[in-house]
Write a protein that holds these residues in place. Structure first.
Motif, PDB file in Angstrom:
ATOM      1  N   GLY A  67       0.819  -1.199   0.000  1.00  0.00           N
ATOM      2  CA  GLY A  67       0.000   0.000   0.000  1.00  0.00           C
ATOM      3  C   GLY A  67       0.852   1.248   0.000  1.00  0.00           C
ATOM      4  O   GLY A  67       2.035   1.206   0.335  1.00  0.00           O
ATOM      5  N   TYR A  68       0.234   2.351  -0.389  1.00  0.00           N
ATOM      6  CA  TYR A  68       0.956   3.628  -0.408  1.00  0.00           C
ATOM      7  C   TYR A  68      -0.039   4.773  -0.441  1.00  0.00           C
ATOM      8  O   TYR A  68      -1.196   4.618  -0.816  1.00  0.00           O
ATOM      9  CB  TYR A  68       1.898   3.700  -1.626  1.00  0.00           C
ATOM     10  CG  TYR A  68       1.176   3.701  -2.949  1.00  0.00           C
ATOM     11  CD1 TYR A  68       0.768   4.887  -3.551  1.00  0.00           C
ATOM     12  CD2 TYR A  68       0.867   2.501  -3.600  1.00  0.00           C
ATOM     13  CE1 TYR A  68       0.086   4.887  -4.753  1.00  0.00           C
ATOM     14  CE2 TYR A  68       0.193   2.495  -4.796  1.00  0.00           C
ATOM     15  CZ  TYR A  68      -0.189   3.690  -5.377  1.00  0.00           C
ATOM     16  OH  TYR A  68      -0.874   3.689  -6.564  1.00  0.00           O
ATOM     17  N   THR A  69       0.455   5.931  -0.052  1.00  0.00           N
ATOM     18  CA  THR A  69      -0.276   7.184  -0.204  1.00  0.00           C
ATOM     19  C   THR A  69       0.704   8.192  -0.777  1.00  0.00           C
ATOM     20  O   THR A  69       1.784   8.405  -0.206  1.00  0.00           O
ATOM     21  CB  THR A  69      -0.826   7.696   1.147  1.00  0.00           C
ATOM     22  OG1 THR A  69      -1.660   6.682   1.723  1.00  0.00           O
ATOM     23  CG2 THR A  69      -1.629   8.976   0.967  1.00  0.00           C
ATOM     24  N   VAL A  70       0.355   8.795  -1.903  1.00  0.00           N
ATOM     25  CA  VAL A  70       1.211   9.794  -2.523  1.00  0.00           C
ATOM     26  C   VAL A  70       1.025  11.124  -1.790  1.00  0.00           C
ATOM     27  O   VAL A  70      -0.098  11.596  -1.616  1.00  0.00           O
ATOM     28  CB  VAL A  70       0.879   9.945  -4.023  1.00  0.00           C
ATOM     29  CG1 VAL A  70       1.627  11.110  -4.641  1.00  0.00           C
ATOM     30  CG2 VAL A  70       1.184   8.652  -4.762  1.00  0.00           C
ATOM     31  N   GLY A  71       2.140  11.700  -1.362  1.00  0.00           N
ATOM     32  CA  GLY A  71       2.102  13.028  -0.745  1.00  0.00           C
ATOM     33  C   GLY A  71       2.092  14.101  -1.817  1.00  0.00           C
ATOM     34  O   GLY A  71       1.269  15.005  -1.813  1.00  0.00           O
TER      35      GLY A  71
END
Length: 82
Positions: A67-71
Motif C-alpha cells: 500500500g501507499y499514499t502519494v504526498g
C-alpha cells in the motif's frame, strides 16, 4: 521464463495515482514515478524509509509493496499476481 516476462509487461495491470492523499492498498511489485514524488505512507517488505523522500520523475522502485499514499506527484503502481 515467459511468466517472468509477463510481470514486466504489466500483465496484472496497474493503478495510476494522479491525486494526492488517497490511500491505495493491494499487492504491488513496482512503483514508477511520473513526476517528482513523495510518499506520505509506503508499506511493504523493505528496510529504511522512503516516506518524505523525493523520488525523481521516471524512476521505478521495485519490491513487495502492500500500500501507499502519494504526498506529492504521480505514480503508476504495477500490481503483483493475486
Amino acid at each position: 521464463m515467459s511468466r517472468a516476462l509477463d510481470r514486466f509487461q504489466g500483465e496484472y495491470g496497474f493503478v495510476a495515482t494522479t491525486s494526492t492523499g488517497t490511500a491505495q492498498t493491494g499487492a504491488f511489485w513496482a512503483i514508477q514515478t511520473l513526476a517528482d514524488t513523495t510518499f506520505s505512507a509506503l508499506g511493504g517488505n523493505y528496510t529504511g524509509t522512503l516516506v518524505g523522500t523525493t523520488i525523481p520523475a521516471g524512476l521505478t522502485i521495485y519490491g513487495a509493496f502492500d500500500g501507499y499514499t502519494v504526498g506529492t506527484g504521480k505514480v503508476l503502481a504495477y500490481k503483483a499476481a493475486a
